[in-house]
Design a protein around this motif. Structure first.
Motif, PDB file in Angstrom:
ATOM      1  N   MET A  73       0.828  -1.204   0.000  1.00  0.00           N
ATOM      2  CA  MET A  73       0.000   0.000   0.000  1.00  0.00           C
ATOM      3  C   MET A  73       0.868   1.263   0.000  1.00  0.00           C
ATOM      4  SD  MET A  73      -2.955  -1.195   2.704  1.00  0.00           S
ATOM      5  CE  MET A  73      -3.928   0.289   2.560  1.00  0.00           C
ATOM      6  N   ALA A  74       1.949   1.250   0.784  1.00  0.00           N
ATOM      7  CA  ALA A  74       2.840   2.412   0.800  1.00  0.00           C
ATOM      8  C   ALA A  74       3.488   2.631  -0.561  1.00  0.00           C
ATOM      9  CB  ALA A  74       3.904   2.218   1.886  1.00  0.00           C
ATOM     10  N   SER A  75       3.903   1.548  -1.210  1.00  0.00           N
ATOM     11  CA  SER A  75       4.515   1.691  -2.539  1.00  0.00           C
ATOM     12  C   SER A  75       3.492   2.166  -3.560  1.00  0.00           C
ATOM     13  CB  SER A  75       5.135   0.362  -2.973  1.00  0.00           C
ATOM     14  OG  SER A  75       4.142  -0.642  -3.109  1.00  0.00           O
ATOM     15  N   PHE A  76       2.255   1.720  -3.423  1.00  0.00           N
ATOM     16  CA  PHE A  76       1.214   2.172  -4.349  1.00  0.00           C
ATOM     17  C   PHE A  76       0.977   3.675  -4.215  1.00  0.00           C
ATOM     18  CE2 PHE A  76      -3.249   3.257  -5.081  1.00  0.00           C
ATOM     19  CZ  PHE A  76      -3.431   2.816  -6.383  1.00  0.00           C
ATOM     20  N   VAL A  77       0.825   4.147  -2.973  1.00  0.00           N
ATOM     21  CA  VAL A  77       0.579   5.578  -2.781  1.00  0.00           C
ATOM     22  C   VAL A  77       1.792   6.396  -3.206  1.00  0.00           C
ATOM     23  CG1 VAL A  77      -0.016   7.359  -1.087  1.00  0.00           C
ATOM     24  CG2 VAL A  77      -1.084   5.116  -0.948  1.00  0.00           C
ATOM     25  N   PHE A  78       2.997   5.851  -2.993  1.00  0.00           N
ATOM     26  CA  PHE A  78       4.207   6.538  -3.480  1.00  0.00           C
ATOM     27  C   PHE A  78       4.147   6.692  -4.993  1.00  0.00           C
ATOM     28  CE2 PHE A  78       8.510   6.166  -5.275  1.00  0.00           C
ATOM     29  CZ  PHE A  78       9.116   7.280  -4.698  1.00  0.00           C
ATOM     30  N   ALA A  79       3.770   5.606  -5.699  1.00  0.00           N
ATOM     31  CA  ALA A  79       3.656   5.687  -7.160  1.00  0.00           C
ATOM     32  C   ALA A  79       2.559   6.672  -7.561  1.00  0.00           C
ATOM     33  CB  ALA A  79       3.358   4.292  -7.726  1.00  0.00           C
ATOM     34  N   ARG A  80       1.462   6.690  -6.832  1.00  0.00           N
ATOM     35  CA  ARG A  80       0.379   7.642  -7.140  1.00  0.00           C
ATOM     36  C   ARG A  80       0.848   9.085  -6.916  1.00  0.00           C
ATOM     37  NH1 ARG A  80      -4.740   6.490  -9.212  1.00  0.00           N
ATOM     38  NH2 ARG A  80      -5.845   7.531  -7.531  1.00  0.00           N
ATOM     39  N   GLN A  81       1.611   9.290  -5.872  1.00  0.00           N
ATOM     40  CA  GLN A  81       2.105  10.644  -5.607  1.00  0.00           C
ATOM     41  C   GLN A  81       3.063  11.093  -6.700  1.00  0.00           C
ATOM     42  OE1 GLN A  81       5.375  11.710  -4.365  1.00  0.00           O
ATOM     43  NE2 GLN A  81       4.656  13.846  -4.265  1.00  0.00           N
ATOM     44  N   ARG A  82       3.903  10.185  -7.153  1.00  0.00           N
ATOM     45  CA  ARG A  82       4.839  10.522  -8.228  1.00  0.00           C
ATOM     46  C   ARG A  82       4.121  10.758  -9.544  1.00  0.00           C
ATOM     47  NH1 ARG A  82       9.800  12.010  -6.886  1.00  0.00           N
ATOM     48  NH2 ARG A  82      10.675  11.064  -8.768  1.00  0.00           N
ATOM     49  N   ALA A  83       2.961  10.104  -9.735  1.00  0.00           N
ATOM     50  CA  ALA A  83       2.204  10.265 -10.974  1.00  0.00           C
ATOM     51  C   ALA A  83       1.287  11.477 -10.940  1.00  0.00           C
ATOM     52  CB  ALA A  83       1.373   9.007 -11.241  1.00  0.00           C
ATOM     53  N   GLY A  84       1.211  12.175  -9.806  1.00  0.00           N
ATOM     54  CA  GLY A  84       0.419  13.400  -9.743  1.00  0.00           C
ATOM     55  C   GLY A  84      -0.987  13.239  -9.212  1.00  0.00           C
ATOM     56  N   PHE A  85      -1.316  12.076  -8.630  1.00  0.00           N
ATOM     57  CA  PHE A  85      -2.660  11.874  -8.094  1.00  0.00           C
ATOM     58  C   PHE A  85      -2.810  12.404  -6.667  1.00  0.00           C
ATOM     59  CE2 PHE A  85      -2.633   8.689 -11.478  1.00  0.00           C
ATOM     60  CZ  PHE A  85      -3.894   8.840 -12.011  1.00  0.00           C
ATOM     61  N   VAL A  86      -1.705  12.734  -5.992  1.00  0.00           N
ATOM     62  CA  VAL A  86      -1.751  13.193  -4.610  1.00  0.00           C
ATOM     63  C   VAL A  86      -1.244  14.624  -4.551  1.00  0.00           C
ATOM     64  CG1 VAL A  86      -0.873  12.811  -2.270  1.00  0.00           C
ATOM     65  CG2 VAL A  86      -1.406  10.852  -3.742  1.00  0.00           C
ATOM     66  N   SER A  87      -1.964  15.449  -3.823  1.00  0.00           N
ATOM     67  CA  SER A  87      -1.576  16.842  -3.619  1.00  0.00           C
ATOM     68  C   SER A  87      -1.990  17.231  -2.199  1.00  0.00           C
ATOM     69  CB  SER A  87      -2.272  17.746  -4.642  1.00  0.00           C
ATOM     70  OG  SER A  87      -3.648  17.890  -4.335  1.00  0.00           O
ATOM     71  N   PRO A  88      -1.596  18.421  -1.732  1.00  0.00           N
ATOM     72  CA  PRO A  88      -2.053  18.825  -0.394  1.00  0.00           C
ATOM     73  C   PRO A  88      -3.575  18.786  -0.239  1.00  0.00           C
ATOM     74  CG  PRO A  88      -0.287  20.244  -1.108  1.00  0.00           C
ATOM     75  CD  PRO A  88      -0.615  19.369  -2.282  1.00  0.00           C
ATOM     76  N   ARG A  89      -4.296  18.998  -1.322  1.00  0.00           N
ATOM     77  CA  ARG A  89      -5.757  18.941  -1.236  1.00  0.00           C
ATOM     78  C   ARG A  89      -6.260  17.512  -1.463  1.00  0.00           C
ATOM     79  NH1 ARG A  89      -9.655  23.130  -1.551  1.00  0.00           N
ATOM     80  NH2 ARG A  89     -11.743  22.293  -1.948  1.00  0.00           N
ATOM     81  N   ARG A  90      -5.674  16.800  -2.435  1.00  0.00           N
ATOM     82  CA  ARG A  90      -6.082  15.415  -2.719  1.00  0.00           C
ATOM     83  C   ARG A  90      -5.277  14.473  -1.811  1.00  0.00           C
ATOM     84  NH1 ARG A  90      -3.944  14.989  -7.562  1.00  0.00           N
ATOM     85  NH2 ARG A  90      -3.457  17.202  -7.816  1.00  0.00           N
ATOM     86  N   ARG A  91      -5.746  14.334  -0.593  1.00  0.00           N
ATOM     87  CA  ARG A  91      -4.989  13.665   0.469  1.00  0.00           C
ATOM     88  C   ARG A  91      -5.641  12.372   0.946  1.00  0.00           C
ATOM     89  NH1 ARG A  91      -7.922  18.035   2.250  1.00  0.00           N
ATOM     90  NH2 ARG A  91      -9.277  17.706   4.081  1.00  0.00           N
ATOM     91  N   ALA A  92      -6.748  11.967   0.334  1.00  0.00           N
ATOM     92  CA  ALA A  92      -7.551  10.873   0.884  1.00  0.00           C
ATOM     93  C   ALA A  92      -6.781   9.564   0.964  1.00  0.00           C
ATOM     94  CB  ALA A  92      -8.814  10.690   0.036  1.00  0.00           C
TER      95      ALA A  92
END
Length: 827
Positions: free
Chosen positions: A778-797
């Motif tokens: 799960m941590a590696s998945f969210v890391f990949a999502r963050q690198r791909a631009g799916f996570v931001s200070p607002r998109r934090r879910a």
């Protein structure tokens, strides 16, 4: 926008793929609910045919209709199908179809999970059905008691079909329970507080929580017995520190709540239909809710009354006997509330009401015999006789099938848009009612005369011939009545005899939707001000169709709905559902490949199936979300709210919490089994305890803490506008460190085949290892999502979801290390 244009726009967004291919890609609750109902009805037909074969076998003494081996498969599959493939899936289908309509929302919380649950049920049921067709069906009774079902006495593949097939099917029940719990709590019409929810929703909420806490013990028991059969881990072998009573405890920790899991939704159907048939409101709404909650809680304290003959201490006998009689109190509260409702109103003897009256008579008799078997001396006399079988059928058929038949006739106009034309239902009810009571009253009688359950034959001098023949005749009369119900349903589908929008003049929201229900359910989401909105506001359906509620204008091709505050029902989050996809059926097929590889012992396929599940789950979640901040969205009436990707507690967070409830129950059941064997089973203490390993003692808690700190740190730094990548990598490192610690624990553990202690240590270690790998993934998945631009200070879910699993991992790691190493430290 006109109502017609709105209908066309919403239909284009929400409708399934045209043609037969659409059934394999649909995630719409209308379609999936009907798929559940049709499949469960098919299994009811199969189970009924098996029941008639049983009655044909027992109609005469020394019957040569079926030999003992085939007969054992028949009665085992009859019980298995009725309990696991008919009753629970039938309620799941009814709830999937009705709950969004009753709650005033457009779909369930996780539409793709609903479809995945159905296909797991479909493939798991097919696995069991194929075993029946090839003569290798389970034959150990639907209880599957060891040592009868162990490798020595059941060397074939028959028992494995039950253990693996049922575990596969139970995935569907857990999916549905998570789905219903989150939907009822968070997906409701604006203004629908908890006190204004339809009574059926309350019952389903209680039942869903019962499934999450009642089914994991059975899943664990099935896993342990399959591990014993496949790999020789001696959990139930007395000579190696196991005990067959452990299976009974795990099974009945599930089995007795299961009775109420089946009954309570049916009681919810009665509580919904009875006031409408009586032209009044339900008497004692809050008392009925409290009784349902009390019944659910008490049902988990009764499991030992199935084990009165196993030699438990007299203090235990007294406690569980008292608890078993106490359960009659909340049941009586509901019955008297229903009687009071009829007294308050004006009952109309329409067809649904006839089935409800049949339910009253039958279930009350079943309840009375239940109190009888709760009395220990009487239970000793009738244990494992036909009396107990008859009691079970009075409770389950009377408490479930009659209400379900009432519900079918009540909601059939909603599904088809038609009303009955040929009027076969009244005659069908008479045949079912008379046939049922003839069958099972006779079975009570012959049980008191000493006929054992599960026997395939008997002698004429036993004196049971006439009673068994009467019972069999009654069974076939009942079967003819049920066949007439099926014929009438088909005729109602075929003959276009249009029904009015609200033929029963009900007050609940499901009758405000088009008939048959549109794919989008509601053209706009209504605001609710009472428990019976259609009675208080007859013009509500027209305003919904005109788009005067929330989210009334189709836009961006989005499948939109709302999440609300649990208590107040005020809009809280804006939800955009995923569209149709074949991912659920493909993922369930790969899941089935995993179970099939275990069944046929082709173990090289198992890691391939696991990798396939992980890859498809990754793709499943990757397709969600956005690479841009959407900001607060307008939902109508001047209200703007945040989207689910931009909040701290998104749907995935709620789903994780309730999935972890089931997960924690399974883990708690494992610890219970460990403690039970330690204190009760012969052969303890084991020959040698596992000695504490300093590297594991340091690395395990440290790795779990590192994973949690990394997840929490990622949440915090992301809120301040920083880059959470470093903390996500920290969480991943913690998961890797913890995985290495559990691998080291297993390396130093005793042989899992030499003693039940070593087998338990191995299961605990594998449980921890699996969760460490999961959190790392799960941590590696969210890391990949963050690198791909799916996570931001607002998109934090997504970050919040990893934190929940990280906290759970830390707790179970400490408990596993304590359970495994404490005995070695003490000695």
């Amino acid at each position: 926008m006109s109502s017609l244009a709105r209908h066309r726009g919403l239909t284009a967004i929400w409708s399934s793929e045209r043609g037969w291919k659409g059934w394999f890609s649909t995630v719409n609750h209308n379609d999936v609910g009907l798929m559940f109902l049709v499949t469960a009805s098919f299994y009811f037909l199969v189970g009924g045919i098996l029941a008639m074969l049983i009655r044909a076998q027992l109609a005469t003494p020394h019957s040569a209709f079926a030999g003992p081996e085939i007969y054992s498969q028949i009665f085992t599959m009859h019980g298995t199908i009725m309990m696991f493939l008919f009753a629970i899936p039938m309620i799941e289908g009814l709830a999937i179809y009705l709950l969004p309509k009753m709650l005033g929302t457009r779909d369930l919380a996780y539409p793709r999970l609903t479809a995945y649950g159905f296909w797991c049920y479909f493939f798991g049921g097919a696995m069991l059905l194929i075993s029946l067709l090839f003569g290798i069906a389970p034959d150990g009774g639907w209880f599957m008691y060891p040592p009868l079902t162990g490798k020595i006495y059941s060397p074939g593949i028959n028992t494995d079909f039950w253990l693996i097939g049922i575990t596969f099917v139970e995935i569907s029940a857990i999916c549905a329970a998570v789905e219903f719990t989150v939907t009822i709590l968070k997906y409701r019409a604006p203004g629908m507080t908890l006190g204004k929810m339809p009574i059926f929703a309350w019952y389903m909420l209680v039942v869903s929580l019962m499934i999450l806490t009642g089914f994991p013990p059975l899943i664990l028991g099935s896993i342990l017995l399959e591990l014993e059969r496949a790999f020789g881990m001696p959990f139930f072998q007395v000579e190696l520190g196991g005990d067959s009573l452990l299976w009974q405890h795990l099974f009945w920790l599930f089995g007795h709540p299961e009775v109420y899991i089946i009954f309570l939704p049916a009681a919810g159907v009665v509580s919904t239909i009875l006031p409408v048939m009586s032209s009044t409101t339900l008497l004692g709404y809050r008392w009925v809710v409290a009784a349902a909650v009390a019944l659910a809680i008490l049902s988990f304290g009764l499991w030992v009354h199935h084990m009165f003959t196993t030699g438990i201490p007299h203090m235990g006998l007294a406690f569980f006997s008292a608890a078993s009689t106490l359960v009659a109190v909340p049941t009586a509260v509901q019955v008297f509330a229903w009687i009071g409702t009829m007294w308050k109103g004006t009952p109309h003897l329409r067809l649904p009401m006839l089935h409800i009256l049949g339910f009253f008579v039958t279930f009350v008799i079943g309840g009375l015999t239940g109190v009888m078997v709760a009395v220990v001396p009487f239970d000793w006399q009738v244990h494992d006789t036909a009396f107990v079988t008859a009691h079970l059928h009075y409770v389950l058929f009377g408490g479930f099938v009659f209400p379900v038949l009432a519900g079918i006739y009540y909601w059939l106009p909603l599904v088809t848009g038609n009303r009955r034309f040929f009027r076969l239902g009244e005659m069908a009810f008479a045949l079912i009612f008379v046939g049922f009571h003839v069958t099972f009253l006779a079975m009570h009688w012959v049980g008191l005369m000493g006929q054992r359950r599960r026997i395939s034959t008997y002698a004429p001098e036993d004196g049971w011939t006439a009673i068994n023949l009467i019972s069999s005749v009654g069974g076939f009369v009942m079967a003819f009545g049920l066949a007439m119900v099926l014929i009438e349903i088909v005729l109602t589908l075929v003959v276009r005899h249009r029904a009015p929008r609200n033929p029963w003049r009900s007050g609940t929201l499901e009758w405000a939707v088009p008939r048959p229900s549109a794919a989008y359910t509601f053209a706009s989401l209504p605001r609710v001000a009472s428990r019976d909105p259609l009675w208080d506001d007859p013009g509500l359906p027209a305003r919904i169709a005109r788009g005067e509620g929330y989210l009334g204008e189709p836009r961006n091709g989005w499948r939109e709905t709302l999440m609300v505050d649990i208590a107040s029902g005020e809009p809280e989050q804006h939800v955009v559902y995923p569209s149709n996809t074949r991912l659920p059926i493909v993922l369930s097929a790969i899941t089935g490949l995993f179970f099939l590889s275990l069944l046929v012992k082709v173990y090289w396929l198992t890691p391939i199936a696991v990798a396939g599940v992980v890859a498809l789950a990754w793709r499943w979640i990757w397709r969600l979300g956005s690479k841009a901040d959407l900001g607060d969205q307008p939902i109508g009436h001047g209200v703007r709210i945040a989207t689910v990707a931009e909040v701290d507690r998104p749907p995935g967070w709620w789903g994780s919490v309730f999935l972890l409830v089931a997960n924690a129950t399974l883990f708690g059941s494992l610890l219970f089994g460990y403690a039970f064997l330690w204190t009760i089973a012969p052969g303890w203490p084991p020959p040698a305890f596992i000695q504490p390993s300093v590297p594991v003692l340091i690395a395990a808690p440290a790795g779990a803490a590192l994973a949690l700190v990394g997840a929490l740190g990622a949440v915090r730094i992301n809120r301040t506008g920083g880059n959470p990548s470093g903390f996500l990598l920290t969480a991943l490192a913690g998961g890797i460190c913890l995985s290495a610690a559990f691998a080291g624990l297993l390396w130093g553990a005793p042989s899992p085949t030499g003693h039940a202690y070593g087998a338990t240590v191995w299961v605990l270690g594998c449980y921890g290892l699996a969760h460490a790998l999961l959190v790392g993934l799960m941590a590696s998945f969210v890391f990949a999502r963050q690198r791909a631009g799916f996570v931001s200070p607002r998109r934090r879910a997504e970050l919040a979801i990893v934190s929940v699993w990280g906290a759970y991992l830390l707790v179970v790691t400490c408990l596993i290390v304590l359970a495994v190493y404490l005995p070695g430290l003490v000695t």
